[in-house]
Write a protein that holds these residues in place. Structure first.
Motif, PDB file in Angstrom:
ATOM      1  N   VAL A   4       0.837  -1.467  -0.123  1.00  0.00           N
ATOM      2  CA  VAL A   4       0.487  -0.328  -0.105  1.00  0.00           C
ATOM      3  C   VAL A   4       0.745   1.261   0.233  1.00  0.00           C
ATOM      4  CG1 VAL A   4      -1.920   1.188   1.255  1.00  0.00           C
ATOM      5  CG2 VAL A   4      -1.386  -1.025   1.330  1.00  0.00           C
ATOM      6  N   LEU A   5       2.061   1.357   0.824  1.00  0.00           N
ATOM      7  CA  LEU A   5       3.009   2.347   0.305  1.00  0.00           C
ATOM      8  C   LEU A   5       4.060   2.748  -0.862  1.00  0.00           C
ATOM      9  CD1 LEU A   5       4.538   2.345   4.035  1.00  0.00           C
ATOM     10  CD2 LEU A   5       2.548   3.347   3.317  1.00  0.00           C
ATOM     11  N   ALA A   6       3.834   1.305  -0.823  1.00  0.00           N
ATOM     12  CA  ALA A   6       4.980   1.743  -2.784  1.00  0.00           C
ATOM     13  C   ALA A   6       3.741   1.897  -2.992  1.00  0.00           C
ATOM     14  CB  ALA A   6       5.258   0.101  -2.344  1.00  0.00           C
ATOM     15  N   ASN A   7       2.986   1.902  -3.332  1.00  0.00           N
ATOM     16  CA  ASN A   7       1.771   2.149  -4.310  1.00  0.00           C
ATOM     17  C   ASN A   7       1.163   3.824  -3.954  1.00  0.00           C
ATOM     18  OD1 ASN A   7       2.255   0.637  -6.220  1.00  0.00           O
ATOM     19  ND2 ASN A   7       0.337  -0.867  -4.517  1.00  0.00           N
ATOM     20  N   ALA A   8       1.429   4.322  -3.297  1.00  0.00           N
ATOM     21  CA  ALA A   8       0.761   5.663  -2.376  1.00  0.00           C
ATOM     22  C   ALA A   8       1.365   6.338  -3.946  1.00  0.00           C
ATOM     23  CB  ALA A   8       1.233   5.738  -1.202  1.00  0.00           C
ATOM     24  N   ARG A   9       0.000   7.744  -3.964  1.00  0.00           N
ATOM     25  CA  ARG A   9       0.535   8.365  -4.514  1.00  0.00           C
ATOM     26  C   ARG A   9       0.863  10.088  -4.124  1.00  0.00           C
ATOM     27  NH1 ARG A   9      -2.512  11.080  -7.893  1.00  0.00           N
ATOM     28  NH2 ARG A   9      -5.206  10.545  -7.034  1.00  0.00           N
ATOM     29  N   VAL A  10       2.247  10.197  -3.631  1.00  0.00           N
ATOM     30  CA  VAL A  10       2.315  11.593  -3.273  1.00  0.00           C
ATOM     31  C   VAL A  10       1.751  12.735  -4.133  1.00  0.00           C
ATOM     32  CG1 VAL A  10       4.146  13.074  -1.851  1.00  0.00           C
ATOM     33  CG2 VAL A  10       4.222  10.839  -2.070  1.00  0.00           C
ATOM     34  N   VAL A  11       1.087  13.959  -3.956  1.00  0.00           N
ATOM     35  CA  VAL A  11       0.443  14.979  -5.048  1.00  0.00           C
ATOM     36  C   VAL A  11       0.942  16.653  -4.408  1.00  0.00           C
ATOM     37  CG1 VAL A  11      -1.276  13.850  -6.075  1.00  0.00           C
ATOM     38  CG2 VAL A  11      -1.648  14.443  -3.913  1.00  0.00           C
ATOM     39  N   ALA A  12       1.030  17.726  -4.034  1.00  0.00           N
ATOM     40  CA  ALA A  12       1.129  18.849  -3.688  1.00  0.00           C
ATOM     41  C   ALA A  12       0.330  19.499  -3.680  1.00  0.00           C
ATOM     42  CB  ALA A  12       1.523  20.064  -4.504  1.00  0.00           C
ATOM     43  N   THR A  13      -1.449  19.400  -3.787  1.00  0.00           N
ATOM     44  CA  THR A  13      -2.899  20.108  -3.380  1.00  0.00           C
ATOM     45  C   THR A  13      -3.745  18.740  -3.014  1.00  0.00           C
ATOM     46  OG1 THR A  13      -3.443  20.085  -5.521  1.00  0.00           O
ATOM     47  CG2 THR A  13      -2.084  22.501  -4.822  1.00  0.00           C
ATOM     48  N   LEU A  14      -4.548  19.373  -2.066  1.00  0.00           N
ATOM     49  CA  LEU A  14      -6.103  18.484  -1.893  1.00  0.00           C
ATOM     50  C   LEU A  14      -6.915  18.634  -3.136  1.00  0.00           C
ATOM     51  CD1 LEU A  14      -8.074  16.532  -0.625  1.00  0.00           C
ATOM     52  CD2 LEU A  14      -8.697  18.482   0.560  1.00  0.00           C
ATOM     53  N   GLU A  15      -6.373  20.173  -4.089  1.00  0.00           N
ATOM     54  CA  GLU A  15      -7.532  19.464  -5.280  1.00  0.00           C
ATOM     55  C   GLU A  15      -7.053  18.219  -6.638  1.00  0.00           C
ATOM     56  OE1 GLU A  15      -7.514  23.320  -3.628  1.00  0.00           O
ATOM     57  OE2 GLU A  15      -5.993  21.593  -3.886  1.00  0.00           O
ATOM     58  N   GLU A  16      -5.615  18.452  -6.293  1.00  0.00           N
ATOM     59  CA  GLU A  16      -5.241  16.992  -7.440  1.00  0.00           C
ATOM     60  C   GLU A  16      -5.476  15.864  -6.579  1.00  0.00           C
ATOM     61  OE1 GLU A  16      -0.627  15.617  -9.033  1.00  0.00           O
ATOM     62  OE2 GLU A  16      -0.683  17.180  -7.969  1.00  0.00           O
ATOM     63  N   ALA A  17      -5.133  15.821  -5.844  1.00  0.00           N
ATOM     64  CA  ALA A  17      -5.495  14.513  -4.608  1.00  0.00           C
ATOM     65  C   ALA A  17      -7.354  13.728  -5.601  1.00  0.00           C
ATOM     66  CB  ALA A  17      -5.679  14.210  -2.792  1.00  0.00           C
ATOM     67  N   ILE A  18      -8.424  15.035  -5.621  1.00  0.00           N
ATOM     68  CA  ILE A  18      -9.409  14.563  -5.523  1.00  0.00           C
ATOM     69  C   ILE A  18      -9.966  14.832  -6.654  1.00  0.00           C
ATOM     70  CG2 ILE A  18     -10.416  14.497  -2.887  1.00  0.00           C
ATOM     71  CD1 ILE A  18     -11.383  17.545  -4.333  1.00  0.00           C
ATOM     72  N   ALA A  19      -8.749  15.420  -8.070  1.00  0.00           N
ATOM     73  CA  ALA A  19      -9.373  15.286  -9.225  1.00  0.00           C
ATOM     74  C   ALA A  19     -10.402  14.448 -10.225  1.00  0.00           C
ATOM     75  CB  ALA A  19      -7.890  15.768  -9.914  1.00  0.00           C
ATOM     76  N   ASP A  20     -10.093  12.965 -10.300  1.00  0.00           N
ATOM     77  CA  ASP A  20     -10.981  11.870 -10.384  1.00  0.00           C
ATOM     78  C   ASP A  20     -12.443  11.714  -9.568  1.00  0.00           C
ATOM     79  OD1 ASP A  20      -9.413  10.645  -8.854  1.00  0.00           O
ATOM     80  OD2 ASP A  20      -9.280   9.131 -10.150  1.00  0.00           O
ATOM     81  N   CYS A  21     -12.187  11.798  -8.626  1.00  0.00           N
ATOM     82  CA  CYS A  21     -13.389  11.627  -7.692  1.00  0.00           C
ATOM     83  C   CYS A  21     -14.884  12.239  -7.616  1.00  0.00           C
ATOM     84  CB  CYS A  21     -12.995  11.921  -5.959  1.00  0.00           C
ATOM     85  SG  CYS A  21     -11.191  10.901  -5.675  1.00  0.00           S
ATOM     86  N   GLN A  22     -15.954  11.948  -7.717  1.00  0.00           N
ATOM     87  CA  GLN A  22     -17.254  11.999  -8.184  1.00  0.00           C
ATOM     88  C   GLN A  22     -18.109  12.009  -6.067  1.00  0.00           C
ATOM     89  OE1 GLN A  22     -16.348   9.271 -10.019  1.00  0.00           O
ATOM     90  NE2 GLN A  22     -16.520   9.930 -11.782  1.00  0.00           N
ATOM     91  N   LEU A  23     -17.415  11.837  -5.653  1.00  0.00           N
ATOM     92  CA  LEU A  23     -17.882  11.152  -4.284  1.00  0.00           C
ATOM     93  C   LEU A  23     -16.626  12.238  -2.835  1.00  0.00           C
ATOM     94  CD1 LEU A  23     -20.230  11.704  -1.661  1.00  0.00           C
ATOM     95  CD2 LEU A  23     -19.820   9.011  -1.652  1.00  0.00           C
ATOM     96  N   VAL A  24     -16.604  12.860  -2.674  1.00  0.00           N
ATOM     97  CA  VAL A  24     -15.683  13.474  -1.409  1.00  0.00           C
ATOM     98  C   VAL A  24     -16.462  13.345  -0.039  1.00  0.00           C
ATOM     99  CG1 VAL A  24     -13.617  14.574  -1.217  1.00  0.00           C
ATOM    100  CG2 VAL A  24     -14.512  14.309  -3.371  1.00  0.00           C
ATOM    101  N   LEU A  25     -15.606  12.765   0.433  1.00  0.00           N
ATOM    102  CA  LEU A  25     -16.432  12.841   1.932  1.00  0.00           C
ATOM    103  C   LEU A  25     -14.881  13.809   3.134  1.00  0.00           C
ATOM    104  CD1 LEU A  25     -18.253   9.444   2.424  1.00  0.00           C
ATOM    105  CD2 LEU A  25     -19.078  11.354   1.665  1.00  0.00           C
TER     106      LEU A  25
END
Length: 286
Positions: free
Chosen positions: A56-77
């Motif tokens: 899980v750690l090896a495949n974790a993505r590191v991004v600079a902003t929260l907007e980038e982290a949710i860019a492809d999401c349709q539901l965000v909690l």
């Protein structure tokens, strides 16, 4: 059972918490981990606490902003132990698990966000979410470590998935009868989030970022929003459209409306809603 719910950790200070969160995820069948600007990662403490969840750690993505982290999401909690001045629809952990399962079953990408160890999510970050999730802890002492909070939400998502289908009991090897449908917990909220009841694509986070920028520019152009004194106009509109859950045709309709209003106000609008001013190259979409 692999569950597609994304876990997002924002500005995590202690790498050990990242490792412990990865372990909590894997025990419940969640593998999609995104880290927003972690203080230290990768780190030996994260690897140590992850134990057998190193994948899980090896495949974790590191991004600079929260907007980038949710860019492809349709539901965000978004998880938070604190109520905010302008609140979102609230879900307890169990309702959040059920809601995540229902949306994923309908084809939506779901993310659950966890904030900083010392102060959680900012108001601005929470307003990127569709609902505010809380864990009903002991009111006398309700402090949870971030990895413990991940464990609780991951468990509730997994239980909702197991209840939603006829599956073999993973511990006894026996089959259980499909339970009666669980009522949508959001239908009991004063400000519900609802699944789109037709087969249209739900709009992703990156598109909604452009939508809000376009909306704000339109309101400024017609004199409804004063950029020097914006009050809570955009915050309330974010909450409104977050509850509405725009699909693609609705999104395109409103973007076209904004474009036309801007054109009538004197703004020169290019293809795709790009605002063309004397200082603009026409390359930056709103």
């Amino acid at each position: 059972m692999n569950i597609s719910t994304r876990i997002i950790l924002v500005n995590t200070s202690l790498p050990a918490n990242i490792g412990a969160a990865a372990r909590a995820m894997k025990t419940m069948g969640l593998y999609d981990l995104v880290l927003v600007a972690p203080k230290q990662f990768p780190h030996a403490d994260a690897s140590s606490l992850a134990s057998s969840a190193s994948d899980v750690l090896a495949n974790a993505r590191v991004v600079a902003t929260l907007e980038e982290a949710i860019a492809d999401c349709q539901l965000v909690l978004g998880t938070s132990a604190r109520n905010r001045t302008i609140g979102l629809p609230q879900l307890d952990a169990r309702s959040a698990g059920s809601t995540a399962q229902q949306h994923e079953q309908a084809g939506a990408k779901v993310a659950i966000i966890f904030g900083r160890e010392d102060r959680g999510l900012t108001n601005e970050e929470l307003m990127l979410c569709h609902a505010h999730v809380f864990i009903p802890t002991n009111p006398v002492y309700g402090v949870l470590n971030v990895a413990a909070a991940v464990q609780v939400l991951a468990y509730e998502v997994r239980m909702a998935c197991l209840l939603a289908e006829d599956t073999c009991d993973e511990f006894t090897g026996t089959y259980s009868q499909r339970p009666q449908p669980v009522p949508d917990p959001l239908e009991q909220q004063g400000m519900p989030i609802t699944l789109v009841p037709w087969d249209e694509e739900l709009v992703k986070g990156e598109d909604m970022t452009q939508f809000y920028e376009h909306c704000e520019r339109t309101l400024i152009a017609v004199g409804f929003l004063d950029p020097e004194n914006p009050r809570q106009i955009m915050t309330r509109l974010r909450r409104l459209f977050g509850r509405t859950r725009l699909d693609r045709p609705e999104y395109n309709l409103l973007r076209g409306f904004f474009k036309r209003v801007l054109a009538l106000s004197g703004e020169k609008v290019g293809r795709g809603g790009v605002i063309l001013t004397a200082k603009s190259s026409g390359k930056n979409d709103v």
